[in-house]
Design a protein around this motif. Structure first.
Motif, PDB file in Angstrom:
ATOM      1  N   PRO A  65      10.594   8.096  28.494  1.00 54.33           N
ATOM      2  CA  PRO A  65      10.329   9.364  27.808  1.00 54.33           C
ATOM      3  C   PRO A  65      11.388   9.641  26.771  1.00 54.33           C
ATOM      4  N   SER A  66      10.962  10.264  25.669  1.00 58.04           N
ATOM      5  CA  SER A  66      11.913  10.514  24.585  1.00 58.04           C
ATOM      6  C   SER A  66      12.254  11.974  24.418  1.00 58.04           C
ATOM      7  N   GLY A  67      11.422  12.853  24.949  1.00 60.25           N
ATOM      8  CA  GLY A  67      11.651  14.273  24.734  1.00 60.25           C
ATOM      9  C   GLY A  67      11.217  14.740  23.362  1.00 60.25           C
ATOM     10  N   GLY A  68      10.695  13.829  22.530  1.00 60.16           N
ATOM     11  CA  GLY A  68      10.239  14.195  21.197  1.00 60.16           C
ATOM     12  C   GLY A  68       8.993  13.428  20.843  1.00 60.16           C
ATOM     13  N   HIS A  69       8.814  13.180  19.542  1.00 59.32           N
ATOM     14  CA  HIS A  69       7.629  12.470  19.104  1.00 59.32           C
ATOM     15  C   HIS A  69       8.011  11.299  18.210  1.00 59.32           C
ATOM     16  N   GLY A  70       9.036  10.550  18.593  1.00 61.15           N
ATOM     17  CA  GLY A  70       9.374   9.317  17.919  1.00 61.15           C
ATOM     18  C   GLY A  70       9.565   9.472  16.434  1.00 61.15           C
ATOM     19  N   LEU A  71       8.872   8.615  15.681  1.00 60.80           N
ATOM     20  CA  LEU A  71       9.027   8.600  14.232  1.00 60.80           C
ATOM     21  C   LEU A  71       8.596   9.916  13.610  1.00 60.80           C
ATOM     22  N   VAL A  72       7.537  10.524  14.138  1.00 60.32           N
ATOM     23  CA  VAL A  72       7.089  11.820  13.618  1.00 60.32           C
ATOM     24  C   VAL A  72       8.191  12.861  13.767  1.00 60.32           C
ATOM     25  N   GLY A  73       8.802  12.902  14.975  1.00 60.63           N
ATOM     26  CA  GLY A  73       9.867  13.870  15.210  1.00 60.63           C
ATOM     27  C   GLY A  73      11.076  13.628  14.332  1.00 60.63           C
ATOM     28  N   MET A  74      11.484  12.361  14.195  1.00 58.47           N
ATOM     29  CA  MET A  74      12.630  12.055  13.345  1.00 58.47           C
ATOM     30  C   MET A  74      12.358  12.444  11.898  1.00 58.47           C
ATOM     31  N   ARG A  75      11.149  12.150  11.431  1.00 58.38           N
ATOM     32  CA  ARG A  75      10.831  12.467  10.041  1.00 58.38           C
ATOM     33  C   ARG A  75      10.876  13.976   9.798  1.00 58.38           C
ATOM     34  N   GLU A  76      10.353  14.742  10.759  1.00 53.97           N
ATOM     35  CA  GLU A  76      10.372  16.200  10.620  1.00 53.97           C
ATOM     36  C   GLU A  76      11.805  16.731  10.622  1.00 53.97           C
ATOM     37  N   ARG A  77      12.612  16.236  11.533  1.00 52.30           N
ATOM     38  CA  ARG A  77      14.000  16.722  11.619  1.00 52.30           C
ATOM     39  C   ARG A  77      14.782  16.394  10.357  1.00 52.30           C
ATOM     40  N   VAL A  78      14.617  15.173   9.874  1.00 45.92           N
ATOM     41  CA  VAL A  78      15.357  14.757   8.684  1.00 45.92           C
ATOM     42  C   VAL A  78      14.903  15.560   7.460  1.00 45.92           C
ATOM     43  N   SER A  79      13.603  15.833   7.366  1.00 45.08           N
ATOM     44  CA  SER A  79      13.107  16.574   6.207  1.00 45.08           C
ATOM     45  C   SER A  79      13.623  18.006   6.182  1.00 45.08           C
ATOM     46  N   VAL A  80      13.930  18.576   7.349  1.00 45.19           N
ATOM     47  CA  VAL A  80      14.475  19.934   7.390  1.00 45.19           C
ATOM     48  C   VAL A  80      15.776  20.015   6.601  1.00 45.19           C
ATOM     49  N   TYR A  81      16.575  18.947   6.637  1.00 49.92           N
ATOM     50  CA  TYR A  81      17.862  18.922   5.943  1.00 49.92           C
ATOM     51  C   TYR A  81      17.791  18.103   4.655  1.00 49.92           C
ATOM     52  N   ASP A  82      16.576  17.979   4.079  1.00 48.79           N
ATOM     53  CA  ASP A  82      16.379  17.298   2.795  1.00 48.79           C
ATOM     54  C   ASP A  82      16.872  15.869   2.828  1.00 48.79           C
ATOM     55  N   GLY A  83      16.767  15.241   3.997  1.00 45.23           N
ATOM     56  CA  GLY A  83      17.188  13.857   4.136  1.00 45.23           C
ATOM     57  C   GLY A  83      16.035  12.881   3.933  1.00 45.23           C
ATOM     58  N   SER A  84      16.309  11.618   4.167  1.00 46.08           N
ATOM     59  CA  SER A  84      15.301  10.572   4.015  1.00 46.08           C
ATOM     60  C   SER A  84      15.313   9.690   5.258  1.00 46.08           C
ATOM     61  N   LEU A  85      14.149   9.153   5.591  1.00 50.58           N
ATOM     62  CA  LEU A  85      14.010   8.284   6.762  1.00 50.58           C
ATOM     63  C   LEU A  85      13.166   7.085   6.379  1.00 50.58           C
ATOM     64  N   THR A  86      13.675   5.902   6.684  1.00 48.34           N
ATOM     65  CA  THR A  86      12.909   4.668   6.494  1.00 48.34           C
ATOM     66  C   THR A  86      12.854   3.943   7.824  1.00 48.34           C
ATOM     67  N   ALA A  87      11.688   3.409   8.147  1.00 49.09           N
ATOM     68  CA  ALA A  87      11.502   2.688   9.397  1.00 49.09           C
ATOM     69  C   ALA A  87      10.467   1.610   9.189  1.00 49.09           C
ATOM     70  N   GLY A  88      10.678   0.468   9.807  1.00 48.83           N
ATOM     71  CA  GLY A  88       9.713  -0.612   9.661  1.00 48.83           C
ATOM     72  C   GLY A  88      10.193  -1.870  10.340  1.00 48.83           C
ATOM     73  N   PRO A  89       9.295  -2.853  10.466  1.00 45.39           N
ATOM     74  CA  PRO A  89       9.661  -4.123  11.107  1.00 45.39           C
ATOM     75  C   PRO A  89      10.569  -4.956  10.223  1.00 45.39           C
ATOM     76  N   ARG A  90      11.332  -5.816  10.871  1.00 46.50           N
ATOM     77  CA  ARG A  90      12.219  -6.739  10.153  1.00 46.50           C
ATOM     78  C   ARG A  90      11.581  -8.112  10.096  1.00 46.50           C
ATOM     79  N   LEU A  91      11.881  -8.869   9.049  1.00 48.10           N
ATOM     80  CA  LEU A  91      11.338 -10.224   8.930  1.00 48.10           C
ATOM     81  C   LEU A  91      11.826 -11.112  10.059  1.00 48.10           C
ATOM     82  N   ALA A  92      13.050 -10.880  10.523  1.00 46.59           N
ATOM     83  CA  ALA A  92      13.614 -11.689  11.600  1.00 46.59           C
ATOM     84  C   ALA A  92      13.155 -11.231  12.976  1.00 46.59           C
ATOM     85  N   GLY A  93      12.342 -10.183  13.035  1.00 44.27           N
ATOM     86  CA  GLY A  93      11.895  -9.654  14.320  1.00 44.27           C
ATOM     87  C   GLY A  93      12.618  -8.359  14.642  1.00 44.27           C
ATOM     88  N   GLY A  94      11.978  -7.520  15.430  1.00 49.09           N
ATOM     89  CA  GLY A  94      12.587  -6.256  15.793  1.00 49.09           C
ATOM     90  C   GLY A  94      12.218  -5.149  14.821  1.00 49.09           C
TER      91      GLY A  94
END
Length: 411
Positions: free
Chosen positions: A364-393
């Motif tokens: 359990p995370s207590g939040g909503h993963g990427l959606v929650g992080m994106r919302e929190r970061v946007s509150v402070y005019d920040g930026s969020l990038t997330a995605g798979p890596r070519l090497a895995g992970g």
């Protein structure tokens, strides 16, 4: 750019095909005007069938009825089977494929079976009538079965499209609900931050009032704290109002399963109305380490004094990034966590190798993963990038700008 080419409200390609089919029937009718029994009268029946076939998609059952009536006229006149009678097979195929219910197709098949017998009785030649009936019956049955097969496939495709549209609507509704819940949670935490700031202001103002006569220097310092805290609280209130506004359309999640599951307990369990701080990060990392993550944690730069709301956002981003790593990379995965401080921003970077073992129970995370992080970061005019890596992970990186000195951030 895709251009929808239509005519009379129907796709141009379908209309062109129907015109070609009707033209073929008309050609058969005109070609036999001299040799076929009935002459021009038979040709007129064939041309009427050709015109009726133009509407075989939009009105399959009436078209089949018209073509059947014209064929019956031909039988009554005793002209026998003609080349343009291919229209009967086309109408039969159309009613089986396009009619709203299969009942119309079954009824059309039964009428066609009677027509097969009548047509066989009028065939001129040495062969017995029943041989002609078998021949016509095989052709008619094959056409009916082809129409049934195409109808089944078409309905299957339509069902899949409807199911996909329903799932898309459900995903959008779930995404909106997740965003709304996360924004409510953020607003509640920011409310606690503002309430704490108000309490500090009251205490400092009372202290200044009692010490202003005997210790002016202490009173001036208390008033300065009141002013700085008030500016900070005003900024947090602005962000709180922004959170409470109607949320915009949620962004699609970059990968399946990135949204955490709401709920407390386990790794991210915290008492209600409690605001964690960055000094508790080692304890948080210990909990994830005990859960099976191998975390390499580095801090670069000199940590500045952060506003409570921004400090909470950094903590939550780290928490959600590690929860997603545990949930999707699995137990035993290696995570590189970097927390960087510069003069103008805080940078959080979490990179996992994706080589862990699947969890027996989701974390359990207590939040909503990427959606929650994106919302929190946007509150402070920040930026969020997330995605798979070519090497895995997976890689998550958040950048949160620091308030300027003009905004009066209290130390």
């Amino acid at each position: 750019m895709t251009v929808n080419r239509t005519i009379f409200g129907r796709p141009l390609r379908g209309v062109a095909f129907d015109v070609a089919v009707s033209g073929l029937v008309a050609l058969f009718a005109v070609a036999g005007v001299v040799t076929q029994p009935g002459g021009w009268k038979a040709t007129g029946v064939g041309l009427a069938m050709a015109v009726a076939l133009l509407f075989r998609r939009s009105h399959p059952t009436p078209v089949a009825a018209v073509v059947g009536a014209l064929a019956l006229t031909q039988v009554i006149a005793g002209w026998g089977p003609q080349g343009y009678d291919i229209a009967v097979l086309i109408a039969l195929y159309s009613v089986v494929k396009y009619a709203d219910g299969l009942r119309d197709g079954i009824l059309a098949g039964a009428v066609a079976a009677v027509g097969v017998v009548l047509a066989a009785l009028q065939v001129r030649g040495p062969a017995a009538w029943w041989a002609s009936a078998i021949y016509f019956g095989l052709i008619t049955g094959a056409v009916w079965l082809v129409g049934l097969n195409v109808r089944t496939h078409r309905l299957y495709v339509l069902t899949l499209e409807e199911r996909a549209a329903t799932l898309e609507r459900e995903r959008e509704a779930e995404s909106r609900a997740a965003v709304a819940e996360e924004r409510t949670r953020i607003a509640r935490e920011l409310h606690d931050v503002v309430a704490h700031s108000m309490a500090v202001m009251i205490v400092q103002a009372d202290g200044a009032r009692f010490t202003i006569d005997r210790d002016p220097a202490t009173a001036r310092e208390a008033v300065k704290v009141v002013a700085d805290t008030g500016r900070q609280a005003l900024e947090e209130m602005r962000r709180l109002v922004g959170v409470l506004r109607e949320p915009s359309r949620p962004e699609p999640v970059a990968a399946p399963g990135m949204a955490g599951e709401p709920g407390g307990g386990g790794l991210s369990a915290e008492p209600a109305h409690r605001r964690p701080a960055l000094v508790e990060l080692p304890e948080l990392l210990d909990r994830f380490h005990a859960a099976g993550l191998r975390i390499a944690w580095t801090v670069t730069g000199e940590p500045p004094a952060l506003p409570p709301g921004l400090e909470l956002t950094v903590y939550r981003v780290v928490q959600e990034a590690l929860t997603n790593a545990l949930k999707h990379a699995g137990v035993g995965a290696s995570v590189e966590l970097d927390l960087g401080y510069s003069d103008d921003a805080v940078l959080v970077r979490a990179v996992d190798d994706g080589r862990g073992r699947p969890l027996v129970r989701p974390a359990p995370s207590g939040g909503h993963g990427l959606v929650g992080m994106r919302e929190r970061v946007s509150v402070y005019d920040g930026s969020l990038t997330a995605g798979p890596r070519l090497a895995g992970g997976w890689r998550v990186e958040a950048r949160l700008p620091l308030p300027s000195a003009a905004e009066g951030v209290a130390a």
